[in-house]
Scaffold this active site. Sequence first.
Site, PDB file in Angstrom:
ATOM      1  N   GLY A  50      -5.685   2.017  -7.208  1.00  0.00           N
ATOM      2  CA  GLY A  50      -5.516   0.576  -7.146  1.00  0.00           C
ATOM      3  C   GLY A  50      -6.790  -0.199  -7.388  1.00  0.00           C
ATOM      4  O   GLY A  50      -6.805  -1.163  -8.165  1.00  0.00           O
ATOM      5  N   ASP A  71     -11.259  11.761 -10.080  1.00  0.00           N
ATOM      6  CA  ASP A  71      -9.927  11.738  -9.462  1.00  0.00           C
ATOM      7  C   ASP A  71      -9.261  13.076  -9.746  1.00  0.00           C
ATOM      8  O   ASP A  71      -9.352  13.572 -10.868  1.00  0.00           O
ATOM      9  CB  ASP A  71      -9.069  10.595 -10.025  1.00  0.00           C
ATOM     10  CG  ASP A  71      -7.985  10.154  -9.056  1.00  0.00           C
ATOM     11  OD1 ASP A  71      -7.202  11.020  -8.630  1.00  0.00           O
ATOM     12  OD2 ASP A  71      -7.917   8.957  -8.734  1.00  0.00           O
ATOM     13  N   LEU A  80       2.475   2.810 -10.120  1.00  0.00           N
ATOM     14  CA  LEU A  80       2.495   1.774 -11.149  1.00  0.00           C
ATOM     15  C   LEU A  80       2.668   0.367 -10.599  1.00  0.00           C
ATOM     16  O   LEU A  80       2.459  -0.607 -11.322  1.00  0.00           O
ATOM     17  CB  LEU A  80       3.612   2.071 -12.162  1.00  0.00           C
ATOM     18  CG  LEU A  80       3.513   3.452 -12.840  1.00  0.00           C
ATOM     19  CD1 LEU A  80       4.596   3.590 -13.900  1.00  0.00           C
ATOM     20  CD2 LEU A  80       2.133   3.674 -13.448  1.00  0.00           C
ATOM     21  N   GLN A  81       3.008   0.244  -9.325  1.00  0.00           N
ATOM     22  CA  GLN A  81       3.130  -1.068  -8.690  1.00  0.00           C
ATOM     23  C   GLN A  81       1.783  -1.765  -8.582  1.00  0.00           C
ATOM     24  O   GLN A  81       1.706  -2.977  -8.469  1.00  0.00           O
ATOM     25  CB  GLN A  81       3.803  -0.879  -7.316  1.00  0.00           C
ATOM     26  CG  GLN A  81       3.724  -2.042  -6.368  1.00  0.00           C
ATOM     27  CD  GLN A  81       2.761  -1.780  -5.213  1.00  0.00           C
ATOM     28  OE1 GLN A  81       1.952  -0.851  -5.259  1.00  0.00           O
ATOM     29  NE2 GLN A  81       2.838  -2.603  -4.192  1.00  0.00           N
ATOM     30  N   ARG A  82       0.673  -1.013  -8.677  1.00  0.00           N
ATOM     31  CA  ARG A  82      -0.653  -1.609  -8.491  1.00  0.00           C
ATOM     32  C   ARG A  82      -1.732  -0.984  -9.365  1.00  0.00           C
ATOM     33  O   ARG A  82      -2.756  -1.606  -9.614  1.00  0.00           O
ATOM     34  CB  ARG A  82      -1.077  -1.494  -7.023  1.00  0.00           C
ATOM     35  CG  ARG A  82      -1.259  -0.065  -6.563  1.00  0.00           C
ATOM     36  CD  ARG A  82      -1.139   0.138  -5.072  1.00  0.00           C
ATOM     37  NE  ARG A  82      -1.264   1.563  -4.712  1.00  0.00           N
ATOM     38  CZ  ARG A  82      -0.290   2.444  -4.841  1.00  0.00           C
ATOM     39  NH1 ARG A  82       0.875   2.070  -5.323  1.00  0.00           N
ATOM     40  NH2 ARG A  82      -0.468   3.698  -4.504  1.00  0.00           N
ATOM     41  N   LYS A  95      -4.882  11.454 -13.740  1.00  0.00           N
ATOM     42  CA  LYS A  95      -5.315  10.060 -13.757  1.00  0.00           C
ATOM     43  C   LYS A  95      -6.593   9.864 -14.569  1.00  0.00           C
ATOM     44  O   LYS A  95      -6.775   8.816 -15.196  1.00  0.00           O
ATOM     45  CB  LYS A  95      -5.508   9.552 -12.326  1.00  0.00           C
ATOM     46  CG  LYS A  95      -4.205   9.307 -11.588  1.00  0.00           C
ATOM     47  CD  LYS A  95      -4.447   8.677 -10.227  1.00  0.00           C
ATOM     48  CE  LYS A  95      -3.135   8.389  -9.520  1.00  0.00           C
ATOM     49  NZ  LYS A  95      -3.328   7.784  -8.179  1.00  0.00           N
ATOM     50  N   ASP A 139      -9.457   6.094  -0.906  1.00  0.00           N
ATOM     51  CA  ASP A 139      -8.447   5.549  -0.001  1.00  0.00           C
ATOM     52  C   ASP A 139      -8.418   6.237   1.358  1.00  0.00           C
ATOM     53  O   ASP A 139      -7.421   6.174   2.065  1.00  0.00           O
ATOM     54  CB  ASP A 139      -7.056   5.636  -0.645  1.00  0.00           C
ATOM     55  CG  ASP A 139      -6.635   7.074  -0.924  1.00  0.00           C
ATOM     56  OD1 ASP A 139      -7.429   7.999  -0.666  1.00  0.00           O
ATOM     57  OD2 ASP A 139      -5.499   7.275  -1.408  1.00  0.00           O
ATOM     58  N   ASN A 140      -9.518   6.936   1.725  1.00  0.00           N
ATOM     59  CA  ASN A 140      -9.553   7.551   3.051  1.00  0.00           C
ATOM     60  C   ASN A 140     -10.974   7.490   3.598  1.00  0.00           C
ATOM     61  O   ASN A 140     -11.956   7.417   2.859  1.00  0.00           O
ATOM     62  CB  ASN A 140      -9.033   8.992   3.010  1.00  0.00           C
ATOM     63  CG  ASN A 140      -9.932   9.907   2.213  1.00  0.00           C
ATOM     64  OD1 ASN A 140     -10.967  10.383   2.701  1.00  0.00           O
ATOM     65  ND2 ASN A 140      -9.561  10.178   0.965  1.00  0.00           N
ATOM     66  N   CYS A 197      -2.522   3.361   2.594  1.00  0.00           N
ATOM     67  CA  CYS A 197      -1.579   2.539   1.826  1.00  0.00           C
ATOM     68  C   CYS A 197      -0.219   3.204   1.697  1.00  0.00           C
ATOM     69  O   CYS A 197       0.804   2.528   1.627  1.00  0.00           O
ATOM     70  CB  CYS A 197      -2.166   2.247   0.442  1.00  0.00           C
ATOM     71  SG  CYS A 197      -3.542   1.078   0.463  1.00  0.00           S
ATOM     72  N   CYS A 350       7.989  11.379   9.920  1.00  0.00           N
ATOM     73  CA  CYS A 350       7.849  10.200   9.065  1.00  0.00           C
ATOM     74  C   CYS A 350       7.472  10.684   7.672  1.00  0.00           C
ATOM     75  O   CYS A 350       7.862  11.781   7.274  1.00  0.00           O
ATOM     76  CB  CYS A 350       6.832   9.226   9.640  1.00  0.00           C
ATOM     77  SG  CYS A 350       5.149   9.895   9.754  1.00  0.00           S
TER      78      CYS A 350
END
Length: 392
Positions: A50, A71, A80-82, A95, A139-140, A197, A350
């Site tokens: 993102g 990556d 693809l939303q972001r 990626k 992202d961590n 996220c 979850c």
Amino acid sequence: MDLDPLVEPAAALTEAELRRYARHLTVPQIGEEGQRRLKNARVLCVGAGGLGSPALLYLAAAGVGTLGVVDDDVVDASNLQRQVIHGEGTLGVPKTRSAAARIADLNPLVRVVEHRERLTAGNAVDLLAAYDLVLDGTDNFGSRYLLSDACELTGLPHVWGSILRFDGQYSVFWAACGPTYRDLYPVPPAPGSVPDCAEAGVLGVLPGLLGTAMAVEAVKLVTGIGTTMLGRVATYDALSARWWEIPLAPTPGRAPVTALAGTGDGTPARSAPSPGPVPEAVPTVTAGELAELLAARERGETDFELVDVREPYEARLAAIPGARPVPLGQFESGEALARIDPGRRVLLHCKAGARSERALRLLRAAGHTDAAHLEGGVLAWIEQVDPSQRPY
């Protein structure tokens, strides 16, 4: 903080470069010399997700000569939303390769170096050694501490950003001139205590704003223009459309980083004293153990209730057979606690484990001791038991 240019100018621009970067050349603060500095710059972006997507696109368009991309993931539909550097045509593609192809289409004058690997204590210093500047699009927390420490060891500045739901933050860290990530967050949070996220979600347009701001800082550092975010942290709330800024200074007496440890997979790069007692461990079951228990329940050999604490829509994407949906919010409100049989064993799950651990702690606090949760959540179930389903 105003800083000298990070990169020396390259040789004269070609006619093609003069035409492509004409709108930069007419900006007095950049001009031809600034563009030549950008051409000579080597910028490493850790993460092509993102934050990395807009940062890479705008740095490529700006004419940064060499862009490294770190990556180890592949493009998934949920990205693809972001993650706007990728598209339908690159689903399932690494990626780094997807990003390199998009950058080549945007600006073929930019050299892209793919590093299809996870950042670790073993490779971080060597990776960073070939670059002038680092962008943190991870992202961590483990990777953030690791990257900050590696930048301190190599003497490199790095631009950091973070996003979650509607909120974003960014800053510049540089141990040689000011604070680092450890000055902002001295103590890593307990594993699983802060959702990522994937668990908490993120407004898709938010990383575009923060990633672009990170690219601006990179251009300023390379060319020496303006006042950088070094010594300041900016926070953005998309719901109120407001920015806040706080000053940040190096922590007095903080020991310098002398070595790296950890893997970049969520483990902090350097140990730090805990601010309080370590939370009590809660019982877990593995995906394989749950599969055996479900089979035994089907045969009538055992009894338990399997509870899915995700949101209802998530069960349409991937599910474990036989689970009853009870969203985490109902545990937090207390509604679910009254609906669960205290005399029956309960297993919770979850997506990845953070929410089910939260629900389990609430359940145990209410006096239900015969309970556990699925380690790794549905993602572990898919990987270890039912690969016919797709992660989301």
